[in-house]
Design an enzyme around this catalytic site. Structure first.
Site, PDB file in Angstrom:
ATOM      1  N   CYS A  60       0.830  -1.207   0.000  1.00 35.87           N
ATOM      2  CA  CYS A  60       0.000   0.000   0.000  1.00 35.87           C
ATOM      3  C   CYS A  60       0.866   1.258   0.000  1.00 35.87           C
ATOM      4  O   CYS A  60       2.079   1.203   0.156  1.00 35.87           O
ATOM      5  CB  CYS A  60      -0.909  -0.011   1.222  1.00 35.87           C
ATOM      6  SG  CYS A  60      -0.003   0.126   2.772  1.00 35.87           S
ATOM      7  N   ALA A  63       3.138   1.738   2.923  1.00 42.77           N
ATOM      8  CA  ALA A  63       4.353   0.909   2.855  1.00 42.77           C
ATOM      9  C   ALA A  63       5.412   1.594   1.991  1.00 42.77           C
ATOM     10  O   ALA A  63       6.601   1.610   2.336  1.00 42.77           O
ATOM     11  CB  ALA A  63       4.014  -0.465   2.272  1.00 42.77           C
ATOM     12  N   ARG A  94      12.179  -5.229   6.326  1.00 38.39           N
ATOM     13  CA  ARG A  94      12.757  -5.109   4.983  1.00 38.39           C
ATOM     14  C   ARG A  94      14.264  -5.366   4.994  1.00 38.39           C
ATOM     15  O   ARG A  94      14.901  -5.400   3.968  1.00 38.39           O
ATOM     16  CB  ARG A  94      12.447  -3.706   4.472  1.00 38.39           C
ATOM     17  CG  ARG A  94      12.843  -3.404   3.048  1.00 38.39           C
ATOM     18  CD  ARG A  94      12.066  -2.176   2.614  1.00 38.39           C
ATOM     19  NE  ARG A  94      12.509  -1.559   1.414  1.00 38.39           N
ATOM     20  CZ  ARG A  94      13.071  -0.343   1.360  1.00 38.39           C
ATOM     21  NH1 ARG A  94      13.291   0.332   2.461  1.00 38.39           N
ATOM     22  NH2 ARG A  94      13.396   0.179   0.205  1.00 38.39           N
ATOM     23  N   HIS A 194       5.667   6.348  -2.579  1.00 35.50           N
ATOM     24  CA  HIS A 194       6.998   6.862  -2.954  1.00 35.50           C
ATOM     25  C   HIS A 194       6.885   8.343  -3.317  1.00 35.50           C
ATOM     26  O   HIS A 194       7.668   9.174  -2.881  1.00 35.50           O
ATOM     27  CB  HIS A 194       7.552   6.138  -4.187  1.00 35.50           C
ATOM     28  CG  HIS A 194       7.709   4.661  -4.024  1.00 35.50           C
ATOM     29  ND1 HIS A 194       7.559   3.792  -5.072  1.00 35.50           N
ATOM     30  CD2 HIS A 194       8.032   3.903  -2.950  1.00 35.50           C
ATOM     31  CE1 HIS A 194       7.774   2.556  -4.651  1.00 35.50           C
ATOM     32  NE2 HIS A 194       8.057   2.601  -3.365  1.00 35.50           N
TER      33      HIS A 194
HETATM   34 FE1  CFM Z   1      12.882   0.460  -5.671  1.00 37.96          FE
HETATM   35 FE2  CFM Z   1      12.330  -1.864  -5.935  1.00 37.96          FE
HETATM   36 FE3  CFM Z   1      10.921  -0.255  -4.306  1.00 37.96          FE
HETATM   37 FE4  CFM Z   1      13.457  -0.974  -3.707  1.00 37.96          FE
HETATM   38 FE5  CFM Z   1      12.563  -2.952  -2.083  1.00 37.96          FE
HETATM   39 FE6  CFM Z   1      11.426  -3.748  -4.330  1.00 37.96          FE
HETATM   40 FE7  CFM Z   1      10.037  -2.243  -2.709  1.00 37.96          FE
HETATM   41 MO1  CFM Z   1      10.625  -4.670  -2.038  1.00 37.96          MO
HETATM   42  S1  CFM Z   1      14.271  -1.218  -5.624  1.00 37.96           S
HETATM   43  S2  CFM Z   1      12.477   0.906  -3.600  1.00 37.96           S
HETATM   44  S3  CFM Z   1      14.405  -1.805  -1.956  1.00 37.96           S
HETATM   45  S4  CFM Z   1      11.009  -0.316  -6.431  1.00 37.96           S
HETATM   46  S5  CFM Z   1      12.676  -4.817  -2.999  1.00 37.96           S
HETATM   47  S6  CFM Z   1      11.980  -3.834  -6.511  1.00 37.96           S
HETATM   48  S7  CFM Z   1       9.388  -3.915  -3.791  1.00 37.96           S
HETATM   49  S8  CFM Z   1      10.881  -2.772  -0.830  1.00 37.96           S
HETATM   50  S9  CFM Z   1       9.093  -0.367  -3.071  1.00 37.96           S
END
Ligand code: CFM
Length: 541
Positions: A60, A63, A94, A194
């Site tokens: 979500c 997260a 994580r 993000h």
């Molecule tokens: Fe970038 Fe990723 Fe992500 Fe990531 Fe991660 Fe991820 Fe993630 Mo899991 S590199 S920041 S450190 S998009 S592994 S593939 S899914 S936490 S939001």
């Protein structure tokens, strides 16, 4: 020997059992890779809502904001405003690591702090409780900064975390207090979180401190989160070359580095999905150019380091960088060649977040393994097809939800790092600023690309593709293993890492060798292969 499969048939299998409307939508999210002159010739549907009933891998917005972008900073005290359950994942699951300068330096990462909202707060409001939590946090830790993260009920009941932040900042003027409206429902996945995190870090943190690290070559690294110690390895490589990492967003980082990041000479972007917004805004406001790098894979690491040295254009730096690459590669090659003899020709499939399903293909390629199917959980079209498609991406109700900040040049702090002539010379020399290619152009023409893969897809892929290794996360791990296929977690790295940089590549080769060449998987029989499975049909079409 790789299993030969017909990707068009597999695609049919993936959607065969879905209701008609659902199949129509899913078929736009599943492509057989097809590129002409290095350009994807088909458009993929991505960053759209998951259809209810499908068991998605997604998380979500909360997260993405709290866990992903801000989570790895050690000295921003982070308060989750919400019921306690949301806070579980705020606590290091994580595997993002950190290394405070001294034993006494602040490090709040081992804590999980929450307002623990109760029914009473849902009915009468939770702002009072949030203020109390901030008072308590300041009395206990007196941090430089506090981030407040809103979870779903906060938005539903209308608690105003931003006015609480302003009020508490007036009460404690030496603490920077800011809130993130990152309620879980804010977007179709963690990707929305993000963007929310990027916006707030940009408006409330970057540029608030005028500090500069020593060193002639100051670089910010964006989109590196120090999972399993990746950032430590990259710090080692940068340091050996003589390049200073000014701020990393946000692996092994601290608040002051974020706050003074406007003083770096270059931004390099590793995971563009999670942080391209910040790179773009810093370029506009402060004149810091950015380009894409990838430190997953030994070759990719060398390429990225060269690019950085070339940007600075300093002869000594370029020489030193070449020397470091040569020295590191000598070590890497010994292991790579050996592992390649046992892994060559094997296949991998990879379904991870928004950039790793692409980046990790490099590492597999280095040991002769091909990625036959891959996809992201929450990527956008540009992560598949390249950044140039961004102007063509349709803005829908879900993406409109997230604020696009209008950014202008800072009247005093804007300082172009290069003259227009220097920039065009670098561009002609092959450095592509503000761009990335996406996953599709780099994959084989017959590969399957699947957006927002689900558990049903996963089972079809296992049966049809019979990959030698499956890369995904903990939600998928045990089902895949019961099929007798090893699963490598590419989110948390299981218990391993680092996998970035040179030593990371060596670790990864060895790990994959161990996983794909053990016989133990052949001994496994899934329970549903031995006893009958319950079946059901859809109640509606
Ligand atoms: Fe970038 Fe990723 Fe992500 Fe990531 Fe991660 Fe991820 Fe993630 Mo899991 S590199 S920041 S450190 S998009 S592994 S593939 S899914 S936490 S939001």
């Amino acid at each position: 020997m790789a299993n030969i499969f017909d990707p068009v048939n597999v695609k049919q299998e993936l959607i065969a059992e879905l209701p008609v409307k659902v199949a129509r939508k899913r078929s736009k999210q599943i492509l057989v890779n097809d590129t002409k002159d290095g350009e994807p010739s088909r458009e993929i549907m991505a960053n759209v809502r998951t259809i209810p009933g499908i068991i998605t891998m997604r998380g979500c917005a909360y997260a993405g904001c709290k866990g992903v972008v801000l989570g790895p900073t050690r000295d921003i005290l982070q308060i989750v405003h919400g019921p306690i359950g949301c806070c579980f994942y705020a606590w290091l699951t994580r595997r993002n690591q950190t290394r405070p300068a001294t034993a006494d330096s602040p490090n709040y990462m081992p804590y999980a702090m929450s307002t623990d909202m109760q029914e009473e707060n849902i009915i009468f409001g939770g702002e009072k409780k949030l203020k109390k939590a901030i008072d308590e946090a300041i009395a206990l830790f007196h941090p430089k900064a506090i981030g407040i993260f809103a979870t779903c009920p906060v938005g539903l009941i209308g608690d105003d975390i931003h006015s609480v932040a302003r009020e508490m900042e007036a009460k404690y003027p030496d603490v920077n207090i800011f809130g993130f409206s990152c309620e879980g429902y804010k977007g179709v996945s963690q990707s929305a979180g993000h963007h929310i995190a990027n916006n707030k870090v940009f408006t409330d943190v970057v540029g608030t401190l005028d500090k500069k690290k020593d060193g002639a070559f100051l670089v910010n690294m964006l989109g590196e989160y120090n999972i399993g110690g990746d950032a430590f390895e990259l710090e080692r490589v940068f340091e050996s070359c003589g390049i200073t990492l000014h701020a990393t967003f946000s692996g092994n980082s601290e608040y002051d580095e974020f706050a003074s990041a406007q003083n770096a000479n270059l931004n390099v972007v590793m995971c563009h999905r999670s942080i391209n917004y910040l790179a773009e805004m810093m370029d506009k406001k402060y004149g810091i150019p950015w380009f894409k790098v990838n430190f997953i894979g030994a070759e990719a690491t060398g390429k990225s380091m060269r690019k950085i040295a070339q940007y600075f254009g300093d002869e000594k730096l370029m020489e030193k960088t070449e020397a470091v690459i040569a020295e590191e590669m000598a070590q890497v090659e010994i292991v790579r060649k050996d592992v390649e003899t046992r892994c060559k020709g094997k296949t991998a499939v990879m379904f991870v977040g928004g950039s790793r399903a692409h980046h990790y293909q490099e590492l597999f390629r280095e040991i002769g393994m091909e990625t036959v199917a891959a996809g992201y959980e929450f990527a956008h079209r540009d992560d598949y097809e390249g950044r140039k498609v961004i102007p063509d991406i349709k803005v829908d109700a879900d993406s409109r939800n997230i604020e696009e900040i209008k950014v202008d040049k800072d009247p005093t702090a804007y300082r172009p790092r290069k003259t227009p002539e220097e920039m065009s010379a670098l561009t002609s020399a092959g450095i592509r600023f503000g761009e990335y290619e996406g996953m599709m152009p780099e994959m084989a023409p017959h590969a399957l690309i699947i957006d927002d893969m689900n558990h049903h897809d996963m089972e079809v892929l296992i049966e049809q593709l019979k990959p030698d290794i499956f890369c995904a996360g903990v939600k998928e791990k045990y089902v895949v293993q019961k099929y007798g296929i090893p699963l490598k977690q590419l989110h948390s790295y299981d218990y391993g890492g680092p996998y970035a940089g040179y030593r990371g590549a060596i670790n990864f080769y060895k790990e994959i060798d161990r996983m794909v060449n053990t016989n133990v998987w052949k001994l496994i029989k899934a329970p549903w292969h031995e006893s009958p499975q319950l079946t059901a049909t859809y109640g509606c079409e």
